[in-house]
Design a protein around this motif. Structure first.
Motif, PDB file in Angstrom:
ATOM      1  N   ASN A   3       0.822  -1.196   0.000  1.00 50.75           N
ATOM      2  CA  ASN A   3       0.000   0.000   0.000  1.00 50.75           C
ATOM      3  C   ASN A   3       0.863   1.256   0.000  1.00 50.75           C
ATOM      4  O   ASN A   3       0.589   2.207  -0.727  1.00 50.75           O
ATOM      5  N   VAL A   4       1.914   1.281   0.816  1.00 54.89           N
ATOM      6  CA  VAL A   4       2.821   2.432   0.875  1.00 54.89           C
ATOM      7  C   VAL A   4       3.496   2.634  -0.477  1.00 54.89           C
ATOM      8  O   VAL A   4       3.555   3.759  -0.997  1.00 54.89           O
ATOM      9  N   ILE A   5       3.983   1.572  -1.054  1.00 52.57           N
ATOM     10  CA  ILE A   5       4.648   1.661  -2.354  1.00 52.57           C
ATOM     11  C   ILE A   5       3.668   2.174  -3.411  1.00 52.57           C
ATOM     12  O   ILE A   5       4.020   3.028  -4.228  1.00 52.57           O
ATOM     13  N   GLN A   6       2.441   1.696  -3.369  1.00 52.18           N
ATOM     14  CA  GLN A   6       1.420   2.145  -4.321  1.00 52.18           C
ATOM     15  C   GLN A   6       1.103   3.625  -4.130  1.00 52.18           C
ATOM     16  O   GLN A   6       0.962   4.370  -5.106  1.00 52.18           O
ATOM     17  N   VAL A   7       1.007   4.075  -2.896  1.00 53.31           N
ATOM     18  CA  VAL A   7       0.742   5.492  -2.610  1.00 53.31           C
ATOM     19  C   VAL A   7       1.867   6.357  -3.174  1.00 53.31           C
ATOM     20  O   VAL A   7       1.619   7.392  -3.798  1.00 53.31           O
ATOM     21  N   VAL A   8       3.110   5.929  -2.988  1.00 52.10           N
ATOM     22  CA  VAL A   8       4.260   6.682  -3.494  1.00 52.10           C
ATOM     23  C   VAL A   8       4.245   6.701  -5.026  1.00 52.10           C
ATOM     24  O   VAL A   8       4.432   7.756  -5.637  1.00 52.10           O
ATOM     25  N   ARG A   9       3.995   5.567  -5.636  1.00 57.41           N
ATOM     26  CA  ARG A   9       3.934   5.503  -7.117  1.00 57.41           C
ATOM     27  C   ARG A   9       2.842   6.426  -7.660  1.00 57.41           C
ATOM     28  O   ARG A   9       3.061   7.146  -8.631  1.00 57.41           O
ATOM     29  N   ARG A  69      22.001  -3.602   2.410  1.00 61.52           N
ATOM     30  CA  ARG A  69      21.552  -4.095   3.716  1.00 61.52           C
ATOM     31  C   ARG A  69      20.641  -5.309   3.562  1.00 61.52           C
ATOM     32  O   ARG A  69      20.724  -6.255   4.342  1.00 61.52           O
ATOM     33  N   LYS A  70      19.797  -5.290   2.565  1.00 61.72           N
ATOM     34  CA  LYS A  70      18.913  -6.436   2.320  1.00 61.72           C
ATOM     35  C   LYS A  70      19.741  -7.670   1.977  1.00 61.72           C
ATOM     36  O   LYS A  70      19.479  -8.761   2.477  1.00 61.72           O
ATOM     37  N   ARG A  71      20.771  -7.490   1.130  1.00 65.57           N
ATOM     38  CA  ARG A  71      21.638  -8.603   0.734  1.00 65.57           C
ATOM     39  C   ARG A  71      22.400  -9.183   1.917  1.00 65.57           C
ATOM     40  O   ARG A  71      22.714 -10.367   1.938  1.00 65.57           O
ATOM     41  N   THR A  72      22.716  -8.334   2.890  1.00 63.40           N
ATOM     42  CA  THR A  72      23.478  -8.813   4.055  1.00 63.40           C
ATOM     43  C   THR A  72      22.574  -9.285   5.189  1.00 63.40           C
ATOM     44  O   THR A  72      23.053  -9.516   6.304  1.00 63.40           O
ATOM     45  N   GLY A  73      21.278  -9.436   4.914  1.00 61.31           N
ATOM     46  CA  GLY A  73      20.388 -10.071   5.872  1.00 61.31           C
ATOM     47  C   GLY A  73      19.604  -9.177   6.804  1.00 61.31           C
ATOM     48  O   GLY A  73      18.907  -9.679   7.693  1.00 61.31           O
ATOM     49  N   LEU A 133      13.044  -0.875  -7.467  1.00 66.00           N
ATOM     50  CA  LEU A 133      14.124  -1.626  -6.823  1.00 66.00           C
ATOM     51  C   LEU A 133      13.786  -1.979  -5.368  1.00 66.00           C
ATOM     52  O   LEU A 133      14.306  -2.943  -4.826  1.00 66.00           O
ATOM     53  N   LEU A 134      12.927  -1.183  -4.770  1.00 63.13           N
ATOM     54  CA  LEU A 134      12.593  -1.330  -3.347  1.00 63.13           C
ATOM     55  C   LEU A 134      11.197  -1.914  -3.169  1.00 63.13           C
ATOM     56  O   LEU A 134      10.461  -1.539  -2.262  1.00 63.13           O
ATOM     57  N   LYS A 135      10.848  -2.872  -4.002  1.00 61.67           N
ATOM     58  CA  LYS A 135       9.474  -3.396  -4.054  1.00 61.67           C
ATOM     59  C   LYS A 135       9.101  -4.312  -2.887  1.00 61.67           C
ATOM     60  O   LYS A 135       7.936  -4.624  -2.704  1.00 61.67           O
ATOM     61  N   ASN A 136      10.069  -4.730  -2.101  1.00 62.35           N
ATOM     62  CA  ASN A 136       9.775  -5.658  -1.000  1.00 62.35           C
ATOM     63  C   ASN A 136      10.027  -5.048   0.380  1.00 62.35           C
ATOM     64  O   ASN A 136      10.345  -5.758   1.325  1.00 62.35           O
ATOM     65  N   GLY A 137       9.923  -3.741   0.472  1.00 64.76           N
ATOM     66  CA  GLY A 137      10.082  -3.087   1.764  1.00 64.76           C
ATOM     67  C   GLY A 137      11.493  -2.629   2.080  1.00 64.76           C
ATOM     68  O   GLY A 137      11.734  -2.056   3.144  1.00 64.76           O
TER      69      GLY A 137
END
Length: 188
Positions: A3-9, A69-73, A133-137
């Motif tokens: 929802n947040v991503i959709q609002v920003v888009r 940061r996502k890649r490093t867990g 690129l940031l589609k999963n939070g």
């Protein structure tokens, strides 16, 4: 999170689409200044590109850091006051606060309209790319301080949302200028 991503888009799409319409306006309107110390619509559009440029420097760097940061867990955790921060950012779309903008965000009047339009299209594409690129939070993994209106720390989604509210604020300014232009034409 979606929802947040959709609002920003949607905010990006709506505000950049609105900006695009201003390039179709009459040249006399685009260059109209009700007072010598006020900006014309053309200058407002240039200011938006300058502000977007500096905001995107931070957004792009933060996006890279978030993906690292996502890649490093690192895991995404939604703060309790998350929605409240968006409400605080909404104020940016109005004239209800004072803030002195830095000199490097002042238009100089040297860019022509086609350059300004091209820059805005490029900036829109860059914003949408970052959001994709940031589609999963992942956008919640990096916070950057925002001094405007004492907003404090914003994640990347909030930072991009701020960019859209800054545009919205200036769309309102251009609408007021258009009204003043029309009113001045009636007086003549």
């Amino acid at each position: 999170m979606r929802n947040v991503i959709q609002v920003v888009r949607e905010a990006l799409l709506t505000n950049f689409r609105e900006l695009d319409q201003w390039f179709e306006k009459d040249t006399a309107l685009l260059n109209f200044k009700p007072e010598r110390d006020q900006w014309s619509i053309r200058e407002v559009l240039e200011h938006i590109t300058l502000t977007n440029y500096f905001l995107l420097l931070i957004i792009n760097k933060s996006t890279r850091r978030a993906l690292d940061r996502k890649r490093t867990g690192h895991t995404v955790a939604v703060p309790a006051d998350y929605e409240e921060k968006f409400a605080q950012i909404d104020v940016i779309g109005s004239k209800s606060f004072g803030w002195v903008r830095p000199e490097h965000m002042e238009p100089n009047g040297l860019q022509n309209l086609s350059e300004i339009k091209a820059l805005l299209k490029q900036q829109y594409a860059q914003c949408m790319y970052n959001v994709s690129l940031l589609k999963n939070g992942e956008g919640m993994l990096v916070f950057t301080n925002m001094s405007v209106n004492q907003l404090g720390k914003l994640d990347i989604y909030q930072y991009i949302y701020f960019l859209t509210k800054h545009i919205e604020r200036h769309i309102r300014q251009m609408q007021r200028l258009e009204k003043q232009f029309e009113d001045s034409a009636v007086l003549i």
